[in-house]
Scaffold this active site. Structure first.
Site, PDB file in Angstrom:
ATOM      1  N   LYS A  26       0.832  -1.212   0.000  1.00 33.94           N
ATOM      2  CA  LYS A  26       0.000   0.000   0.000  1.00 33.94           C
ATOM      3  C   LYS A  26       0.873   1.271   0.000  1.00 33.94           C
ATOM      4  CE  LYS A  26      -4.003  -2.150   2.292  1.00 33.94           C
ATOM      5  NZ  LYS A  26      -4.998  -1.999   3.391  1.00 33.94           N
TER       6      LYS A  26
ATOM      7  N   TYR B 214     -12.446  -1.444  -3.848  1.00 36.63           N
ATOM      8  CA  TYR B 214     -12.988  -1.648  -2.497  1.00 36.63           C
ATOM      9  C   TYR B 214     -14.516  -1.519  -2.447  1.00 36.63           C
ATOM     10  CZ  TYR B 214      -8.472  -1.988  -0.096  1.00 36.63           C
ATOM     11  OH  TYR B 214      -7.244  -2.402   0.366  1.00 36.63           O
TER      12      TYR B 214
ATOM     13  N   ASN C  13      -2.084   0.101   6.811  1.00 36.48           N
ATOM     14  CA  ASN C  13      -1.508  -1.128   7.368  1.00 36.48           C
ATOM     15  C   ASN C  13      -0.610  -1.898   6.391  1.00 36.48           C
ATOM     16  OD1 ASN C  13      -3.539  -1.961   5.702  1.00 36.48           O
ATOM     17  ND2 ASN C  13      -4.794  -2.923   7.290  1.00 36.48           N
TER      18      ASN C  13
ATOM     19  N   HIS D 293      -2.247  -5.390   1.502  1.00 39.36           N
ATOM     20  CA  HIS D 293      -3.581  -5.979   1.288  1.00 39.36           C
ATOM     21  C   HIS D 293      -3.419  -7.439   0.898  1.00 39.36           C
ATOM     22  CE1 HIS D 293      -7.605  -6.706  -0.376  1.00 39.36           C
ATOM     23  NE2 HIS D 293      -6.964  -7.324  -1.358  1.00 39.36           N
TER      24      HIS D 293
ATOM     25  N   GLU E 156      -9.982 -10.110  -7.721  1.00 39.62           N
ATOM     26  CA  GLU E 156      -9.004  -9.031  -7.520  1.00 39.62           C
ATOM     27  C   GLU E 156      -7.839  -9.128  -8.509  1.00 39.62           C
ATOM     28  OE1 GLU E 156     -10.128  -8.486  -2.803  1.00 39.62           O
ATOM     29  OE2 GLU E 156      -8.100  -9.122  -3.322  1.00 39.62           O
TER      30      GLU E 156
HETATM   31  P1  DAT Z   1      -8.132  -6.679   5.577  1.00 37.84           P
HETATM   32  O1  DAT Z   1      -7.340  -5.659   4.799  1.00 37.84           O
HETATM   33  O2  DAT Z   1      -7.347  -7.261   6.713  1.00 37.84           O
HETATM   34  O3  DAT Z   1      -8.747  -7.728   4.694  1.00 37.84           O
HETATM   35  P2  DAT Z   1     -10.794  -5.482   5.758  1.00 37.84           P
HETATM   36  O4  DAT Z   1     -11.112  -6.200   4.497  1.00 37.84           O
HETATM   37  O5  DAT Z   1     -11.733  -5.654   6.916  1.00 37.84           O
HETATM   38  O6  DAT Z   1      -9.324  -5.876   6.287  1.00 37.84           O
HETATM   39  O7  DAT Z   1     -10.675  -3.925   5.484  1.00 37.84           O
HETATM   40  C1  DAT Z   1     -10.045  -3.464   4.300  1.00 37.84           C
HETATM   41  C2  DAT Z   1      -9.171  -2.292   4.657  1.00 37.84           C
HETATM   42  O8  DAT Z   1      -9.987  -1.228   5.144  1.00 37.84           O
HETATM   43  C3  DAT Z   1      -8.154  -2.548   5.772  1.00 37.84           C
HETATM   44  O9  DAT Z   1      -6.965  -3.148   5.311  1.00 37.84           O
HETATM   45  C4  DAT Z   1      -7.929  -1.155   6.285  1.00 37.84           C
HETATM   46  C5  DAT Z   1      -9.305  -0.516   6.164  1.00 37.84           C
HETATM   47  N1  DAT Z   1     -10.042  -0.665   7.432  1.00 37.84           N
HETATM   48  C6  DAT Z   1     -10.688  -1.765   7.890  1.00 37.84           C
HETATM   49  N2  DAT Z   1     -11.237  -1.555   9.090  1.00 37.84           N
HETATM   50  C7  DAT Z   1     -10.955  -0.260   9.398  1.00 37.84           C
HETATM   51  C8  DAT Z   1     -11.243   0.577  10.518  1.00 37.84           C
HETATM   52  N3  DAT Z   1     -11.945   0.146  11.555  1.00 37.84           N
HETATM   53  N4  DAT Z   1     -10.768   1.852  10.487  1.00 37.84           N
HETATM   54  C9  DAT Z   1     -10.037   2.319   9.444  1.00 37.84           C
HETATM   55  N5  DAT Z   1      -9.737   1.583   8.357  1.00 37.84           N
HETATM   56  C10 DAT Z   1     -10.180   0.312   8.337  1.00 37.84           C
HETATM   57 MG    MG Z   2     -10.240  -7.630   3.324  1.00 35.71          MG
END
Ligand code: DAT
Ligand code: MG
Length: 142
Positions: free
Chosen positions: A14, A54, A117, A120, A131
């Site tokens: 990212k 997304y 973070n 992805h 994807e």
């Molecule tokens: P992952 O990336 O572990 O699959 P996810 O699919 O639940 O997690 O969410 C996609 C992305 O969205 C994640 O990498 C970062 C962002 N995100 C998720 N939960 C969040 C939150 N509570 N606050 C801010 N950003 C968040």
């Molecule tokens: Mg995810």
């Protein structure tokens, strides 16, 4: 090995990690983790593209911030191959929230916050296929 559900996943380094100069270290962790990189390119997504990628998160409270962040700078997008690739890559990345990620994971080491973070990873074989096809054609998998 023939491409099949279960041995491919989709990964992104990212904008936070690319901007911090951690691209090489993360690629090293991927190769050290036994993955074969089948495709890789650097991109800078438009807001529209990150919103499309997304789409499943549209409506969630973090959607605006997430799609703004993902279009804020260059990313590295990759197709990774390994047996059980989806789970293996999620295990190497660690939990979404870096403060909750296990020691030794990529998000623990390189992630700054739950929103930014570092990497992805696809969450299922079905989504990995979707994807991968969002960013790569079949011809680009080597
Ligand atoms: P992952 O990336 O572990 O699959 P996810 O699919 O639940 O997690 O969410 C996609 C992305 O969205 C994640 O990498 C970062 C962002 N995100 C998720 N939960 C969040 C939150 N509570 N606050 C801010 N950003 C968040
Ligand atoms: Mg995810």
């Amino acid at each position: 090995m023939a491409d099949q559900a279960g041995n491919l996943t989709f990964a992104i380094i990212k904008p936070d990690a690319v901007g911090a100069g951690n691209t090489g270290k993360i690629i090293d962790r991927i190769i050290g983790g036994g993955f074969r990189i089948r495709a890789m390119k650097m991109i800078h997504q438009t807001r529209k593209q990150s919103e499309g990628f997304y789409e499943v998160h549209r409506g969630k409270p973090f959607y605006e911030g997430l799609t703004e962040f993902m279009s804020s700078g260059p990313c590295v997008v990759m197709v990774l191959e390994k047996d059980g690739a989806v789970k293996a890559w999620r295990d190497l990345m660690g939990a979404t929230d870096p403060t909750k990620a296990d020691e030794g994971t990529i998000r623990k080491e390189f992630g700054g916050s739950v929103g930014e973070n570092a990497t992805h990873g696809s969450d299922s074989d079905e989504n990995a296929a979707i994807e991968i096809s969002f960013f790569f054609s079949k011809l680009e998998l080597v």
